[in-house]
Scaffold this active site. Structure first.
Site, PDB file in Angstrom:
ATOM      1  CG  HIS A   1      -1.896   0.986   1.408  1.00 40.19           C
ATOM      2  ND1 HIS A   1      -1.632   2.289   1.721  1.00 40.19           N
ATOM      3  CD2 HIS A   1      -3.250   0.887   1.276  1.00 40.19           C
ATOM      4  CE1 HIS A   1      -2.785   2.966   1.784  1.00 40.19           C
ATOM      5  NE2 HIS A   1      -3.771   2.140   1.523  1.00 40.19           N
TER       6      HIS A   1
ATOM      7  CG  ASP B   1       0.391  -2.583   6.132  1.00 34.45           C
ATOM      8  OD1 ASP B   1      -0.596  -2.740   6.887  1.00 34.45           O
ATOM      9  OD2 ASP B   1       0.340  -1.949   5.070  1.00 34.45           O
TER      10      ASP B   1
ATOM     11  CD  GLN C   1      -6.898  -4.660   3.687  1.00 31.53           C
ATOM     12  OE1 GLN C   1      -7.836  -5.436   3.838  1.00 31.53           O
ATOM     13  NE2 GLN C   1      -7.093  -3.368   3.487  1.00 31.53           N
TER      14      GLN C   1
ATOM     15  CE  LYS D   1      -7.864  -0.974   5.610  1.00 32.74           C
ATOM     16  NZ  LYS D   1      -8.065   0.433   5.346  1.00 32.74           N
TER      17      LYS D   1
ATOM     18  CB  CYS E   1      -3.728   3.358  -1.553  1.00 34.27           C
ATOM     19  SG  CYS E   1      -4.887   4.681  -1.255  1.00 34.27           S
TER      20      CYS E   1
END
Lengths: 159, 412
Positions: free
Chosen positions: B129, B206, B209, B232, B370
């Site tokens: 991202h 990261d 997600q 999220k 993104c």
């Protein structure tokens, strides 16, 4: 609000068979426009006689609304002078942004009136107006060049 | 309990009843919300926890001696403990509240990053991202370090061999996503972390997600930084977490100055607060933290594994249904995927697709997600992306398939 008001036959037709598609080489002025939100990119190339657009082509990739809008714009402004283009541009912007306005767009818009359905889809106004912003950048670029004023990058972004 | 039993016991209608927004309509049509990867909806448990905090417990934290301030502090620090337990972190000192994943990554880039110099390298992947690309580009510009990018293949999987080959003693940090937001690919992060550690590099995961769909154990992962966002994870926006290994944090200077991050301030010098407060300048987002804690509580009660099994079944069904439609091409077909399907339709630009789907009550994300390098790699300007959450159901998929039929009619 009906999808058919947005995707009118004129728009679907110009999306499938864009008019004045490609690049003029050589040209008198050009500009790139991009809409980062959806990845639309277009390049306008113009030939001018004084402040009259004698020829114009557009190139690029975009959604149906941005492609059809650019195609319709090139048809509408070819042969017109600066004052007439400015007037037309203002009418188009009014038609695109008159959210909630049910009145028919002015007759002098001609085929460009097909874009008026966009007014009910605020997220899509940028798609339809990208080519007009790019045209403005190309003409300013030309004016700067002639006036020998410093030239900025002839690129517009709707973000 | 095996996956099939868990799935059989999963009552999605009951889960849906926990999410008020799902009973709303769009242009008179049932809402098929398929954009959970952009932001998940909130269950009543979160909405009510935030409401309760606002009505009964709000004052500034870590400041007042009065009871209400103590209540707010307890709620806020209770949320920190909930996050610690959720990530299986060994200490509360390692849990820093931020505005979200993006701020968590920027905190690392700005606090840990300046120690880098020419000759040092940061390694990321092609699937990141923008929030895990741009902060490192900015850091490299400032320090003269070099950003390296590990390639992906046509299925949307990381080229693990190439990734390993890019690691060397010059590599100081390896930052990568656990799950690709644009493609749904689940990355082999355990292998990646081990490989990075072997060359002495720190690792940043990261988890934006991933957290809502699989159990995360930062000690088992053995990474150095783990970042995620509350929204999220069915929690509120404006709050997220940076988990960082305590020994690494000790060696990092504060990144923002202000209240809460100090012990004493005088014009001859300031002493900084201890961990984790040293990295939390200013009044924090207390109600957000309370909402995040409630979201974690909700998901744990529901069972992350059960929700995941449900989402995987939907992923399989939706993938097959979309492939059966002429002109639909799925972008990203990794072997292991999360509940994300990116796709394009022949002759219909994703942006037009988004509008037509919206007209049918179907909410999908259209655009570059993104992740412009991913779009460039697959040579598409944008994609449409359907993504699933614990509340997604078969009717959502049916509605998507019908709406795609409509799109093909309009552009036929």
């Amino acid at each position: 609000m009906d999808l058919k008001d947005l995707y009118r036959d004129v728009i679907l037709d110009h999306n499938k068979r864009p008019r004045n598609f490609g690049r003029l080489e050589p040209c008198d002025t050009s500009a790139d426009g991009n809409n980062p939100l959806c990845g639309d990119r277009l390049t306008l190339t113009l030939r001018l006689e004084g402040d009259r657009i004698s020829d114009i082509k557009f190139d690029g990739k975009g959604c149906a609304i941005s492609t059809a809008s650019a195609s319709l714009m090139t048809e509408a402004i070819k042969g017109k002078d600066g004052a007439a283009i400015k007037h037309l541009s203002e009418l188009v912007h009014q038609a695109l942004t008159a959210h909630g306005d049910d009145s028919a767009p002015p007759a002098e818009l001609g085929k460009l009136a097909a874009l008026a359905g966009v007014r009910e889809y605020p997220a899509r106004v940028k798609c339809a107006s990208l080519c007009w912003h790019t045209l403005d950048a190309a003409l300013k670029h030309r004016a700067n060049a002639l006036g020998e004023a410093p030239i900025g990058p002839a690129t517009v972004s709707t973000e | 309990m095996n996956a099939r039993v868990a799935e059989a016991a999963y009552d999605v209608a009951r889960v849906r009843a926990d999410f008020p927004v799902l009973s709303t309509t769009v242009r008179g049509k049932r809402l098929a919300f398929l954009d959970t990867a952009a932001s998940a909806q909130r269950p009543l448990a979160v909405i009510e926890a935030v409401d309760h905090y606002e009505r009964t417990s709000h004052a500034n934290v870590h400041r007042g001696v009065y009871q209400l301030s103590q209540k707010a502090t307890d709620a806020f620090e209770g949320a920190r403990e909930r996050v610690r337990h959720f990530l299986n972190a060994s200490s509360l000192k390692e849990v820093i509240f931020t505005r979200g994943t993006t701020e968590s990554i920027n905190l690392v880039a700005q606090s840990w990053g300046p120690r880098l110099g020419p000759g040092d390298e940061i390694l990321i992947t092609w699937m990141e991202h923008h929030a895990n690309i741009v902060p490192w580009q900015m850091l490299c510009q400032r320090t003269g370090a070099t950003l390296k990018v590990a390639p992906i293949d046509r299925r949307g999987e990381l080229d693990l061999e190439a990734f390993r080959a890019l690691l060397s003693s010059r590599t100081k940090l390896v930052a990568f996503t656990q799950v690709s937001n644009a493609l749904g690919t689940v990355l082999p992060i355990q292998d990646m972390i081990a490989a990075a550690r072997a060359v002495g590099a720190l690792t940043l995961v990261d988890g934006a997600q991933a957290v809502a769909h699989q159990r995360v154990d930062v000690q088992a992962l053995n990474c150095d930084f783990y970042a995620f966002s509350s929204h999220k994870l069915y929690g509120p926006t404006g709050i997220g977490v940076l988990w960082a290994r305590e020994s690494v944090l000790r060696d990092m200077p504060p990144w923002q100055g202000g209240g809460d991050m100090i012990l004493t301030v005088s014009f001859s010098g300031t002493t900084y607060n201890e961990l984790p407060y040293r990295f939390e300048a200013g009044t924090p987002n207390m109600s957000g933290a309370v909402g995040l804690a409630a979201a974690i509580g909700y998901l744990e009660a529901l069972g992350i594994e059960r929700a995941h099994a449900h989402e995987q079944r939907l992923l399989g069904r939706a993938t097959a249904a979309l492939k059966a439609i002429e002109g639909v091409q799925i972008i990203g077909e990794a072997k292991e995927k999360s509940g994300v399907i990116s796709f394009v339709v022949d002759g219909v630009h994703p942006h037009d697709l988004g509008t037509i789907l919206d007209d049918e009550g179907v909410a999908v994300r259209t655009g570059h997600h993104c992740a412009m390098p991913v779009m460039e790699f697959f040579d598409v300007p944008a994609t449409a992306r359907a993504s699933f959450g614990c509340y997604s159901d078969d009717a959502d998929i049916d509605q998507l398939v019908r709406a795609l039929g409509r799109a093909r009619e309009v552009f036929g």
